[in-house]
Design a protein around this motif. Structure first.
Motif, short mmCIF file in Angstrom:
data_model
loop_
_atom_site.label_atom_id
_atom_site.label_comp_id
_atom_site.label_asym_id
_atom_site.label_seq_id
_atom_site.Cartn_x
_atom_site.Cartn_y
_atom_site.Cartn_z
N ALA A 52 39.24 48.26 50.06
CA ALA A 52 39.43 49.59 50.65
C ALA A 52 40.91 49.96 50.71
CB ALA A 52 38.82 49.64 52.04
N ALA A 53 41.77 48.94 50.79
CA ALA A 53 43.22 49.18 50.84
C ALA A 53 43.83 49.27 49.46
CB ALA A 53 43.90 48.08 51.65
N GLY A 54 43.01 49.17 48.41
CA GLY A 54 43.52 49.32 47.06
C GLY A 54 43.95 48.05 46.38
N PHE A 55 43.59 46.90 46.95
CA PHE A 55 43.94 45.62 46.34
C PHE A 55 42.74 45.11 45.57
CE2 PHE A 55 47.06 46.23 49.54
CZ PHE A 55 48.19 45.52 49.15
N GLY A 56 42.64 45.51 44.30
CA GLY A 56 41.50 45.11 43.48
C GLY A 56 41.57 43.65 43.09
N THR A 57 40.57 43.22 42.34
CA THR A 57 40.42 41.80 42.04
C THR A 57 41.40 41.28 41.00
OG1 THR A 57 38.75 42.28 40.39
CG2 THR A 57 38.00 41.84 42.63
N ARG A 58 42.21 42.14 40.41
CA ARG A 58 43.27 41.62 39.57
C ARG A 58 44.33 40.93 40.43
NH1 ARG A 58 43.18 43.27 34.35
NH2 ARG A 58 41.81 45.02 33.85
N ARG A 59 44.31 41.24 41.72
CA ARG A 59 45.26 40.62 42.63
C ARG A 59 44.61 39.64 43.60
NH1 ARG A 59 49.02 45.28 45.08
NH2 ARG A 59 47.22 46.66 44.85
N ILE A 60 43.43 39.94 44.09
CA ILE A 60 42.75 39.10 45.08
C ILE A 60 41.32 38.86 44.62
CG2 ILE A 60 41.99 38.91 47.48
CD1 ILE A 60 44.26 40.84 48.24
N MET A 61 40.92 37.59 44.51
CA MET A 61 39.56 37.27 44.10
C MET A 61 39.03 36.05 44.84
SD MET A 61 39.82 35.39 40.38
CE MET A 61 40.46 36.83 39.56
N VAL A 62 37.73 35.99 45.00
CA VAL A 62 37.07 34.84 45.62
C VAL A 62 36.85 33.77 44.57
CG1 VAL A 62 35.01 34.05 46.84
CG2 VAL A 62 35.93 36.33 47.30
N ASP A 63 37.24 32.53 44.90
CA ASP A 63 37.09 31.43 43.96
C ASP A 63 36.65 30.18 44.73
OD1 ASP A 63 37.34 29.35 42.14
OD2 ASP A 63 39.13 30.18 41.20
N PRO A 64 35.42 29.70 44.50
CA PRO A 64 34.89 28.54 45.25
C PRO A 64 35.66 27.25 45.02
CG PRO A 64 33.11 29.72 44.13
CD PRO A 64 34.39 30.26 43.59
N SER A 65 36.50 27.18 43.99
CA SER A 65 37.21 25.93 43.73
C SER A 65 38.45 25.76 44.61
CB SER A 65 37.63 25.86 42.26
OG SER A 65 38.64 26.82 41.97
N ILE A 66 38.82 26.80 45.35
CA ILE A 66 39.97 26.70 46.25
C ILE A 66 39.51 25.97 47.51
CG2 ILE A 66 41.69 27.98 47.59
CD1 ILE A 66 42.02 28.10 44.53
N ILE A 67 40.10 24.81 47.79
CA ILE A 67 39.68 23.98 48.92
C ILE A 67 40.77 23.94 49.99
CG2 ILE A 67 38.87 21.71 49.62
CD1 ILE A 67 36.95 23.21 47.80
N ARG A 68 41.90 23.31 49.72
CA ARG A 68 43.07 23.22 50.58
C ARG A 68 42.78 22.55 51.93
NH1 ARG A 68 47.43 25.48 48.81
NH2 ARG A 68 48.41 25.16 50.83
N GLY A 69 43.76 21.83 52.43
CA GLY A 69 43.82 21.30 53.78
C GLY A 69 42.50 20.82 54.36
N LEU A 70 41.95 19.76 53.80
CA LEU A 70 40.60 19.34 54.19
C LEU A 70 40.49 18.98 55.66
CD1 LEU A 70 39.84 17.25 51.00
CD2 LEU A 70 38.91 19.48 51.60
N ASP A 71 41.56 18.48 56.27
CA ASP A 71 41.53 18.11 57.68
C ASP A 71 42.17 19.17 58.56
OD1 ASP A 71 40.38 15.61 57.08
OD2 ASP A 71 42.36 14.81 56.57
N TYR A 72 42.40 20.34 58.02
CA TYR A 72 43.27 21.31 58.67
C TYR A 72 42.60 22.67 58.88
CZ TYR A 72 47.98 23.24 59.52
OH TYR A 72 49.09 23.82 60.09
N TYR A 73 42.08 23.22 57.79
CA TYR A 73 41.56 24.60 57.86
C TYR A 73 40.10 24.62 58.29
CZ TYR A 73 45.88 25.80 55.49
OH TYR A 73 47.20 25.95 55.17
N THR A 74 39.75 25.71 58.96
CA THR A 74 38.42 25.82 59.55
C THR A 74 37.61 27.00 59.02
OG1 THR A 74 39.32 27.16 61.38
CG2 THR A 74 39.19 24.77 61.71
N GLY A 75 38.20 27.86 58.21
CA GLY A 75 37.51 29.05 57.71
C GLY A 75 38.07 29.48 56.37
#
Length: 519
Positions: free
Chosen positions: A312-335
């Motif tokens: 809605a703010a004009g940031f299309g998927t060429r800039r922001i996309m959902v990717d299930p392979s992004i994990i990061r900080g296994l003992d750190y992040y909660t969402g």
């Protein structure tokens, strides 16, 4: 007479640390100032915390040993308290929020830039001291707080000179992974097996699908012959995990979207290469059993909301996309978790072209403040790795340089040189008066070695005629490429001009192409 030799220290750097030159510092300063302006334009305010924290405040980085020096650099204070150099900027933020919670606005939004230190084995491009630039929102559990950080880091990357298509910010949600593990029977209570699975998943980029499959199953033997015991999952469980990790970005093909539920694309699974149409909603059932996981459903809903907000703010998927392979900080992040990746190739130390990869990362960490207060405080943040970003900008020719330097030769009158340098500084130029030997040749060599653009000469003849000579060292350097004799270069009259003393500032401005008084 003593025959003992004087013991002198050897001039050397500790491993994992480095010196930085003026050019490197100027490039970093330009990038940091640019990012700072973007963050402040979003309403984030600066915060500084000390380099040292009480070691127990760093939480998971404190090992259960007498001396806490694993992962952090530590010392014992005179009151017998262990102190450690900060490992990142997030743990100090959590301590600050817990300590000042009652007086802070909710949510609390801050950015911070500073050095961090890690007592880890250094390697190529991996230092023990480096700069991070963080932005965090503490006290909001709304997906809007996550969406804002994603948009802000996009604006920051473009502000430092990157073009759209040269970067992408990928997002995922740890609840999807947790829900997937729950659905295959690896519960949070089975901590040992869950830990092995998570560590295997985290190695997907390095080991690839086959390596992770082995670690999820019986185990894996590396190139050295060492065997790492696996998680012991069944073949069916292993394939479910691999299916999940190899799902393509949900919204990769759409530029303008209202909801990621509407996106349809084909997915190729690794077992049998079966293609099937898939939507974000269909993913709940495509990796068998996920529709029964409340964690997975909750995580997917959060991702959908974030995507709706950024779209809605004009940031299309060429800039922001959902990717299930992004994990990061296994003992750190909660969402939600995010990672800004650069898409263009660069050459590594062996001259091979490689994709640059991540320059920023972050996510939601709702449990960190609770370590101090016992009360869960929602928080989300993102951190830019400044050194990696600068390397990428340098490969694109986007780093800043110092303003041109002018060296005023002192000759026999240092006070006159100081006055002339002050006059140039008052006109917004970077100028210094030479303070070394009185030899004219030494002074010119100094200006040349300093990389000065101009050298200002006011000798007896110039003073008597109310003139000044300006030697254009930058132009002379270009001429030198076609001149064999160094002496011929230094004496080249085309690279210098003698003018009336009153015209000094105007002529310097013309020579540097500085416009109306700015370098």
């Amino acid at each position: 007479m003593s025959t003992s030799k004087q013991q002198r220290p050897k001039a050397r750097l500790p491993r994992g640390f480095r010196d930085r030159t003026a050019a490197e510092i100027a490039a970093e300063r330009k990038a940091l100032d640019t990012i700072r302006n973007v963050y402040q334009s979003y309403g984030f305010e600066p915060l500084e915390t000390p380099a040292f924290e009480f070691t127990d405040a760093l939480g998971k980085f404190l090992p259960d040993v007498d001396r806490p020096n694993e992962g952090v650099f530590s010392l014992r204070d005179d009151d017998e308290q262990w102190l450690s150099l900060r490992y990142d900027l997030t743990a100090p933020l959590a301590r600050y929020v817990a300590e000042n919670f009652q007086n802070l606005p909710k949510p609390f939004r801050r950015y911070q830039v500073g050095q961090v230190w890690r007592n880890e084995k250094p390697g190529p491009g991996r230092y023990r001291e480096f700069t991070q630039f963080d932005a965090d929102t503490v006290g909001s559990n709304s997906p809007a707080a996550d969406a804002e950080l994603l948009m802000m880091v996009c604006d920051a990357l473009e502000a430092v000179g990157l073009k759209r298509g040269e970067y992408v910010v990928k997002i995922n949600n740890r609840k999807l992974l947790d829900g997937m593990l729950e659905s295959i029977g690896v519960s949070a209570e089975d901590r040992e097996r869950r830990g092995i699975v998570l560590r295997a998943v985290d190695k997907m980029d390095r080991l690839g699908t086959r390596g992770v499959q082995a670690l999820l199953g019986e185990g894996r033997k590396d190139e050295s012959g060492d065997f790492t015991k696996g998680a012991g999952l069944t073949p069916d469980q292993v394939m479910r995990v691999i299916h999940f990790l190899t799902l393509p970005p949900f919204n990769e093909q759409a530029e303008d979207i209202g909801s990621s539920d509407d996106l349809i694309r084909e997915v190729q699974f690794p077992d049998g290469k079966i293609k099937r149409p898939i939507t974000n909603s269909a993913i709940l059932t495509s990796v068998m059993g996920l529709a029964t996981s409340s964690l997975y459903v909750q995580g997917l809903a959060e991702l959908n909301k974030i995507i709706e907000l950024v779209a809605a703010a004009g940031f299309g998927t060429r800039r922001i996309m959902v990717d299930p392979s992004i994990i990061r900080g296994l003992d750190y992040y909660t969402g939600p978790v995010f990672e800004a990746q650069l898409t263009f190739p660069v050459k590594n130390e062996d001259g091979e072209e490689v994709v640059f990869g991540s320059v920023a990362g972050g996510g939601r960490y709702d449990d960190l403040v609770a370590r101090f207060t016992g009360q869960q405080v929602p928080a989300t943040g993102i951190s830019i790795g400044v050194s990696r970003l600068l390397t990428a900008l340098r490969s694109r020719g986007l780093t800043g340089d110092l303003e041109p330097l002018i060296v005023v030769l002192s000759l026999d009158d240092a006070s006159r040189a100081f006055a002339t340098a002050r006059e140039l500084r008052n006109a917004d130029f970077r100028a210094e008066a030479y303070v070394g030997t009185k030899k004219f040749g030494d002074q010119l060599k100094y200006a040349d070695k300093r990389g000065a653009a101009l050298a200002i000469i006011e000798g007896g003849d110039e003073i008597a005629n109310r003139q000044v000579t300006i030697k254009n060292l930058a132009a002379g350097a270009e001429m030198a490429k076609a001149i064999e004799s160094r002496a011929e270069y230094l004496g080249a009259r085309q690279a210098q001009v003698t003018i009336a003393r009153a015209q000094l500032v105007e002529e310097v401005r013309r020579l540097l192409g500085a416009g109306d008084g700015h370098c």
